[in-house]
Design a protein around this motif. Structure first.
Motif: not given
Length: 366
Positions: A299-300, A288-289, A309-310, A356-358
């Protein structure tokens, strides 16, 4: 491994507390698969201290800390680290990459045991090969390192890959104490352990793959800058990843594993991207970093097949504890490794979590 490691290792490694007060935990050794990436992008070297907790923390693997040597030492006091023959160094690098073990640690063992094959005659107690396996231990942990269809205790590739396999099975990736216990399983000698670590640090220093713990760049929490040097994530490249993923379907979830027998979440995603020539950091949070500087936050609603997806799962509101690979955004499905093994799940299973990241690798317009 010239001692009674096979008979006593499994018991003593669990019951004997080794003195570690003299061991300085000052650096993180990063395996060669991501060493160049780490040199360019310090975000890839991110290491949370929670990773070192044997009772929890992020999924283990590359990025675990390698302790410095302590006292006593024996061999390394009079015999400095020797140059590694090119063919042998290539095997250390390949085995380290496959098993996600610092290649310097394998080199440290090879130096301590046989000086990288310069003295690999059968020992007085029957240990054989470059990494000096006892035959019974090799029968249990030996692997076919050169893929010639057989396991040969005297073959350098088989010996080195088997050492990486044995260290992994002994828990080497489970934090600092995991390294200590794995070396104790390999040879029941504190001075041997310190010799190996001394040699490992000698090679790491010369190779430039040491990253000082705590000396991390603040990777921030922005929308991502992208990386034009990375290949575009075209539909054809995504198809390659998904074809590979389909072949892994049904393999078990194995915490800390990057395959091929099983995977944890980041081990699976990282292996999928390696199919198209992209190397990612080892753990979900470090991925993620890394994405903050090499990918684009989306955005989703704009998710596409192949996007990352995290979710934070159990790690708190701001850190990733799980990573998935978008499969069908219309159905909210993803390829991933978790409870029931490798398969297609619904990534909305984690929708209740606060993070909740994309992220997309490649150009937003690809």
């Amino acid at each position: 491994m010239k001692t009674l490691a096979l008979l006593l290792g499994p018991i003593l490694a669990l019951t004997i507390g080794l003195p570690i007060g003299t061991i300085a935990i000052a650096t993180a050794v990063v395996a060669p698969a991501v060493a160049e990436q780490v040199r360019i992008d310090p975000c890839s070297a991110y290491l949370d201290q929670a990773n070192l907790d044997l009772t929890g923390g992020e999924e283990a693997g590359v990025g675990f800390e390698l302790p410095k040597w302590g006292s006593p030492r024996h061999q390394s006091l009079t015999s400095p680290a020797q140059a590694i023959p090119a063919a042998v160094r290539k095997l250390y690098l390949a085995a380290g990459d496959e098993y996600q073990v610092p290649w310097e640690l394998l080199a440290g063992i090879g130096m301590a045991e046989t000086r990288h094959g310069r003295n690999n005659a059968t020992s007085s107690v029957g240990a054989q090969g470059l990494m000096q396996f006892m035959p019974r231990t090799f029968a249990a942990y030996g692997v076919d390192g050169n893929h010639d269809g057989r396991r040969d205790i005297h073959n350098d590739a088989d010996s080195i890959f088997s050492a990486a396999n044995y260290l992994t099975a002994s828990g080497v990736s489970r934090g600092t104490q995991g390294v200590i216990k794995a070396l104790w399983a390999y040879n029941h000698s504190i001075s041997y352990r310190n010799d190996v670590l001394y040699y490992a640090w000698s090679y790491a220093g010369a190779g430039g793959s040491i990253v000082v713990a705590g000396d991390h760049e603040d990777c921030g929490d922005g929308l991502g800058d992208g990386n034009p040097d990375l290949p575009p994530l075209t539909s054809a490249r995504v198809a390659v990843m998904f074809a590979w993923a389909a072949k892994q379907k049904g393999k078990p979830y194995v915490w800390g594993s990057v395959g091929p027998g099983g995977y944890d979440c980041s081990g699976f995603v990282g292996a999928a991207f390696r199919q198209i020539g992209i190397r990612l950091p080892r753990t979900a949070e470090s991925m993620r970093l890394w994405a903050h500087k090499n990918a684009y936050r989306i955005p989703a609603s704009r998710a596409r097949p192949g996007d990352l997806v995290f979710t934070n799962t159990w790690r708190g509101p701001h850190k990733a504890g799980h990573v998935m690979l978008v499969f069908d955004p219309d159905k909210h499905t993803s390829w991933e490794a978790r409870g029931r093994g490798v398969r297609i799940y619904h990534y909305t299973d984690f929708a209740g979590h606060r993070m909740y990241q994309f992220w997309r690798i490649g150009n937003l317009s690809d």
